[in-house]
Each structure stands twice: as structure tokens, then as C-alpha cells.
Design a protein around this motif. Structure first.
Motif, PDB file in Angstrom:
ATOM      1  N   MET B   1       0.853  -1.207   0.000  1.00 15.87           N
ATOM      2  CA  MET B   1       0.000   0.000   0.000  1.00 15.87           C
ATOM      3  C   MET B   1       0.881   1.246   0.000  1.00 15.87           C
ATOM      4  N   SER B   2       0.653   2.140  -0.922  1.00  9.21           N
ATOM      5  CA  SER B   2       1.487   3.336  -0.993  1.00  9.21           C
ATOM      6  C   SER B   2       1.020   4.372   0.033  1.00  9.21           C
ATOM      7  N   ILE B   3       1.876   5.342   0.280  1.00  5.09           N
ATOM      8  CA  ILE B   3       1.512   6.412   1.223  1.00  5.09           C
ATOM      9  C   ILE B   3       0.269   7.143   0.736  1.00  5.09           C
ATOM     10  N   ARG B   4       0.208   7.274  -0.586  1.00  2.00           N
ATOM     11  CA  ARG B   4      -0.951   7.926  -1.186  1.00  2.00           C
ATOM     12  C   ARG B   4      -2.248   7.196  -0.837  1.00  2.00           C
ATOM     13  N   ASP B   5      -2.198   5.853  -0.915  1.00  2.00           N
ATOM     14  CA  ASP B   5      -3.379   5.058  -0.580  1.00  2.00           C
ATOM     15  C   ASP B   5      -3.809   5.284   0.863  1.00  2.00           C
ATOM     16  N   ILE B   6      -2.801   5.329   1.740  1.00  2.00           N
ATOM     17  CA  ILE B   6      -3.117   5.514   3.154  1.00  2.00           C
ATOM     18  C   ILE B   6      -3.784   6.864   3.394  1.00  2.00           C
ATOM     19  N   VAL B   7      -3.192   7.910   2.752  1.00  2.00           N
ATOM     20  CA  VAL B   7      -3.755   9.254   2.911  1.00  2.00           C
ATOM     21  C   VAL B   7      -5.171   9.303   2.352  1.00  2.00           C
ATOM     22  N   GLU B   8      -5.350   8.729   1.157  1.00  2.00           N
ATOM     23  CA  GLU B   8      -6.685   8.680   0.560  1.00  2.00           C
ATOM     24  C   GLU B   8      -7.661   7.945   1.471  1.00  2.00           C
ATOM     25  N   GLY B   9      -7.175   6.823   2.007  1.00  2.00           N
ATOM     26  CA  GLY B   9      -7.998   6.016   2.899  1.00  2.00           C
ATOM     27  C   GLY B   9      -8.441   6.824   4.107  1.00  2.00           C
ATOM     28  N   LYS B  10      -7.511   7.554   4.683  1.00  2.00           N
ATOM     29  CA  LYS B  10      -7.837   8.370   5.862  1.00  2.00           C
ATOM     30  C   LYS B  10      -8.836   9.454   5.526  1.00  2.00           C
ATOM     31  N   LYS B  11      -8.635  10.041   4.361  1.00  2.00           N
ATOM     32  CA  LYS B  11      -9.534  11.113   3.925  1.00  2.00           C
ATOM     33  C   LYS B  11     -10.958  10.550   3.793  1.00  2.00           C
ATOM     34  N   GLN B  12     -11.031   9.369   3.141  1.00  2.00           N
ATOM     35  CA  GLN B  12     -12.342   8.735   2.967  1.00  2.00           C
ATOM     36  C   GLN B  12     -12.969   8.388   4.301  1.00  2.00           C
ATOM     37  N   TRP B  13     -12.128   7.885   5.196  1.00  2.00           N
ATOM     38  CA  TRP B  13     -12.630   7.500   6.506  1.00  2.00           C
ATOM     39  C   TRP B  13     -13.162   8.716   7.261  1.00  2.00           C
ATOM     40  N   ARG B  14     -12.427   9.842   7.167  1.00  2.00           N
ATOM     41  CA  ARG B  14     -12.882  11.060   7.854  1.00  2.00           C
ATOM     42  C   ARG B  14     -14.196  11.553   7.264  1.00  2.00           C
ATOM     43  N   ALA B  15     -14.300  11.471   5.944  1.00  2.00           N
ATOM     44  CA  ALA B  15     -15.547  11.894   5.289  1.00  2.00           C
ATOM     45  C   ALA B  15     -16.708  10.998   5.739  1.00  2.00           C
ATOM     46  N   HIS B  16     -16.393   9.708   5.850  1.00  2.00           N
ATOM     47  CA  HIS B  16     -17.401   8.744   6.300  1.00  2.00           C
ATOM     48  C   HIS B  16     -17.876   9.092   7.718  1.00  2.00           C
ATOM     49  N   MET B  17     -16.934   9.341   8.614  1.00  2.00           N
ATOM     50  CA  MET B  17     -17.298   9.635   9.995  1.00  2.00           C
ATOM     51  C   MET B  17     -18.025  10.980  10.119  1.00  2.00           C
ATOM     52  N   ALA B  18     -17.734  11.895   9.189  1.00  2.00           N
ATOM     53  CA  ALA B  18     -18.464  13.168   9.194  1.00  2.00           C
ATOM     54  C   ALA B  18     -19.932  12.944   8.861  1.00  2.00           C
ATOM     55  N   ARG B  19     -20.196  12.001   7.950  1.00  2.00           N
ATOM     56  CA  ARG B  19     -21.588  11.671   7.636  1.00  2.00           C
ATOM     57  C   ARG B  19     -22.273  11.053   8.852  1.00  2.00           C
ATOM     58  N   VAL B  20     -21.539  10.206   9.561  1.00  2.00           N
ATOM     59  CA  VAL B  20     -22.102   9.583  10.776  1.00  2.00           C
ATOM     60  C   VAL B  20     -22.482  10.657  11.777  1.00  2.00           C
ATOM     61  N   LYS B  21     -21.586  11.646  11.906  1.00  2.00           N
ATOM     62  CA  LYS B  21     -21.803  12.706  12.889  1.00  2.00           C
ATOM     63  C   LYS B  21     -23.047  13.520  12.572  1.00  2.00           C
ATOM     64  N   ALA B  22     -23.381  13.587  11.289  1.00  2.00           N
ATOM     65  CA  ALA B  22     -24.536  14.385  10.873  1.00  2.00           C
ATOM     66  C   ALA B  22     -25.869  13.657  11.076  1.00  2.00           C
ATOM     67  N   LEU B  23     -25.813  12.383  11.432  1.00  2.00           N
ATOM     68  CA  LEU B  23     -27.058  11.628  11.661  1.00  2.00           C
ATOM     69  C   LEU B  23     -27.727  12.077  12.955  1.00  2.00           C
ATOM     70  N   PRO B  24     -29.051  11.862  13.095  1.00  2.00           N
ATOM     71  CA  PRO B  24     -29.710  12.141  14.374  1.00  2.00           C
ATOM     72  C   PRO B  24     -29.071  11.290  15.489  1.00  2.00           C
ATOM     73  N   PRO B  25     -29.144  11.769  16.749  1.00  2.00           N
ATOM     74  CA  PRO B  25     -28.433  11.113  17.848  1.00  2.00           C
ATOM     75  C   PRO B  25     -28.704   9.617  17.983  1.00  2.00           C
ATOM     76  N   ASP B  26     -29.971   9.186  17.867  1.00  2.00           N
ATOM     77  CA  ASP B  26     -30.230   7.754  18.058  1.00  2.00           C
ATOM     78  C   ASP B  26     -29.557   6.929  16.958  1.00  2.00           C
ATOM     79  N   TYR B  27     -29.585   7.433  15.727  1.00  2.00           N
ATOM     80  CA  TYR B  27     -28.920   6.736  14.630  1.00  2.00           C
ATOM     81  C   TYR B  27     -27.405   6.671  14.859  1.00  2.00           C
ATOM     82  N   ARG B  28     -26.862   7.800  15.375  1.00  2.00           N
ATOM     83  CA  ARG B  28     -25.419   7.885  15.586  1.00  2.00           C
ATOM     84  C   ARG B  28     -24.979   6.858  16.627  1.00  2.00           C
ATOM     85  N   ILE B  29     -25.743   6.791  17.713  1.00  2.00           N
ATOM     86  CA  ILE B  29     -25.409   5.849  18.790  1.00  2.00           C
ATOM     87  C   ILE B  29     -25.418   4.410  18.262  1.00  2.00           C
ATOM     88  N   VAL B  30     -26.497   4.068  17.575  1.00  2.00           N
ATOM     89  CA  VAL B  30     -26.615   2.701  17.083  1.00  2.00           C
ATOM     90  C   VAL B  30     -25.534   2.405  16.043  1.00  2.00           C
TER      91      VAL B  30
END
Lengths: 118, 108, 108
Positions: B1-30
Motif C-alpha cells: 500500500m502506498s503512502i498515497r493510498d493511506i492518505v486517501e484512505g484516511k480522507k475517505q474514513w474522515r468523510a465517512h465519519m463526518a456523515r455519521v456525525k450528521a445523523l440524528p443522535p439515536d442513529y449515531r449511537i446505534v
């Protein structure tokens, strides 16, 4: 079983030795099946494995009966020994790690959602 | 895995978690509890596979209709998770494979 | 009727295939259809896990379409493999239900 035996687990060793002695008298393919059953039941064991003894006793009994009837181990157990073991363990009310994690998940969800005041 | 892949992966993961954060509280908890569970018992490709983003898509849709999360997936969250990963090889399966058991029913 | 979950296992997938076969549709509509049919305990999450499996096994064609509320919706239609699977389901169902009827009539 007295207290000392429970603590030291010496009763357990004795029982397991008795199982192995019985297994030694089985035909080869039944003994091979016994080894597989032990390996597949292992994940269902609790800390000491004590909960497994009645299950192992039952499985060994089944192998002994089938050997006496001249049935092959395969005829009795079928192809899916892991599935057979899961059914055995499930029937005895044992829980796997996975079951505990399931319960933990549902408990956590219930607790946190109730705190939310929903 | 190249450094680029890791950085891309992290970026995607952060974007993913940002979507989670935007969910209503009960959805977020579950969602978070499910993620913890799935990382323990779930498929090997969980971090970069389609399962987690799929769940967020599904939760966003449910939240948009104004339903509570348990109304959407039922009270037995663990059963829902297990259905999600049915037929995909898990860590436990991989472990069993590696110690030589033949125990994955899907392969028999 | 309550408590059908165990008994429905294995047949719900066939029901979902049948519903999709009628017309291209989406998760929420499939769930409502099953609820109206009398399977009140079926929640959207259950249908979601089935659709996910159908998709993974290449039995459906998936199209994302904008919806009035919330994020785009996934619409499902059967492909050829899906129609074959549906035919197999009905054949199996026919077989099982005829055997069970026979047992009940005392002919087994």
C-alpha cells in the motif's frame, strides 16, 4: 464435587481422563470424529471448560453406541461436524463469545438510547 | 500500500465519519455500537469495503422519513448486524481456516 | 400473527424476489408490501439485509434515483439470474409445502 475439587479443577482432569480412556476403545474413524468434536466444541467452553463435560459425555456416548451398532461415524454425524457441535452446544444452553458480544451490543444500545431520553 | 493510498484512505474514513456525525443522535449511537461490533466479528474488508458506507446510506434514508432507528432496523440490533454479514467471511472464519479447521459452511 | 421470524427465515428472500419481479421497486415499498400482506414484524432493516445479499450475489439490477425526501433511493429489478433464483424458490416452496400438507393429512 467438593470445594477443593472445584477450586483445583482436579475433578475435571479426572473426568477428561475418563473420556480419553473411553475414546481409546473406539474404532479409528470414531476416534478421529471424537478429536474433531473436541476441537469444534472448544470455542464454546467457559473459563475452565467445565460446561463442556456433559456435552462431551453425550457426544462420546453417541459415538460408542454407533460403533456398537456397526454404524460409521460419518453415517451418524454427517458431513458437518462444526454444525453438529454448534447444535450440541446450543442445546445445552452454552454461549459462545459471539453470543456474548451480541448481548453486549444490544445492552449498550438499550442503555445509550435510554440515556438519550427517547 | 502506498503512502498515497493511506492518505486517501484516511480522507475517505474522515468523510465517512463526518456523515455519521450528521445523523440524528439515536442513529449515531446505534451506528457506532454496530461499528464496534462489526470490527470484532465482521468481514475482513470492513474498513474499506462497501458495508459501512451502505449502512450510513440506509440510515440517512431512514432518518429522512422521520423514523426512529429501532423502528427502522428492529430492536435486535445484533441480529440485524449478523444478517448484514451473512455469507461474508469473518475474522473468526479466517482464524479457523488458518488453524486448519474446515468449518465454513459456505464452502461445503 | 406474531413470532413468525424463525419460520419466515429462508422464505423472506423468495418473497422479496417475487415482489421485485412484479416491478422495479425500493426497500421501503417492499417492506410496506410485506407488512400489508400480514407480516407485521418485518422491518425495513430486515429487507435491507436481504437486498444487500441479492445485490452481492448478482441477482438484481440496482439503479439510484433521486427521491422527494432524503438521499437518492436504490431501486431494484430482477436480472436473469434473479428470475432463475425466483423460479427455484417457488419450486422448493411447492415441494416443502406439499410434503408438509401430506404429513398433516396423515399420509406421510
Amino acid at each position: 464435587m467438593n470445594f477443593r475439587e472445584t477450586v483445583t479443577g482436579s475433578d475435571l482432569t479426572r473426568e477428561w481422563k475418563a473420556f480419553e480412556a473411553r475414546a481409546q476403545t473406539l474404532p479409528d474413524d470414531h476416534r478421529a470424529a471424537w478429536e474433531q468434536i473436541k476441537a469444534n466444541l472448544f470455542p464454546y467452553g467457559d473459563f475452565t471448560g467445565r460446561n463442556l463435560t456433559p456435552i462431551l459425555d453425550g457426544a462420546l456416548g453417541l459415538l460408542e453406541e454407533s460403533a456398537a451398532d456397526g454404524q460409521s461415524a460419518h453415517e451418524v454425524l454427517g458431513d458437518d461436524i462444526p454444525g453438529f457441535c454448534a447444535a450440541l452446544a446450543g442445546g445445552e444452553g452454552t454461549r459462545t463469545f459471539r453470543d456474548r458480544r451480541r448481548e453486549q451490543l444490544n445492552r449498550n444500545v438499550a442503555r445509550k438510547l435510554s440515556r438519550l431520553g427517547g | 500500500m502506498s503512502i498515497r493510498d493511506i492518505v486517501e484512505g484516511k480522507k475517505q474514513w474522515r468523510a465517512h465519519m463526518a456523515r455519521v456525525k450528521a445523523l440524528p443522535p439515536d442513529y449515531r449511537i446505534v451506528y457506532k455500537e454496530m461499528q464496534t461490533y462489526l470490527f470484532k466479528v465482521g468481514p475482513l474488508d470492513l474498513p474499506d469495503g462497501p458495508l459501512l458506507p451502505g449502512i450510513v446510506d440506509f440510515f440517512e434514508g431512514g432518518a429522512a422519513t422521520g423514523k426512529g432507528v429501532l423502528e427502522l432496523i428492529g430492536n435486535d440490533v445484533a441480529a440485524f448486524c449478523d444478517d448484514l454479514i451473512k455469507e461474508s467471511p469473518t475474522r473468526a472464519d479466517a482464524l479457523r481456516e488458518s488453524i486448519g479447521g474446515r468449518s465454513n459452511p459456505a464452502e461445503q | 400473527m406474531d413470532d413468525l421470524t424463525e419460520m419466515l427465515k429462508g422464505t423472506l428472500e423468495g418473497c422479496v424476489l417475487e415482489i421485485i419481479d412484479g416491478e422495479e421497486t425500493y426497500g421501503y415499498a417492499i417492506t410496506r408490501r410485506l407488512n400489508e400482506l400480514g407480516f407485521a414484524d418485518v422491518v425495513e432493516g430486515t429487507v435491507y439485509t436481504i437486498l444487500l445479499r441479492l445485490e452481492r450475489n448478482g441477482l438484481v439490477q440496482v439503479t439510484k434515483r433521486a427521491s422527494g425526501v432524503g438521499p437518492p433511493r436504490k431501486f431494484y429489478a430482477l436480472n436473469d439470474a434473479g428470475r432463475e433464483q425466483l423460479a427455484r424458490f417457488w419450486a422448493k416452496w411447492q415441494y416443502v409445502s406439499s410434503r408438509i400438507d401430506k404429513l398433516k393429512e396423515g399420509g406421510g
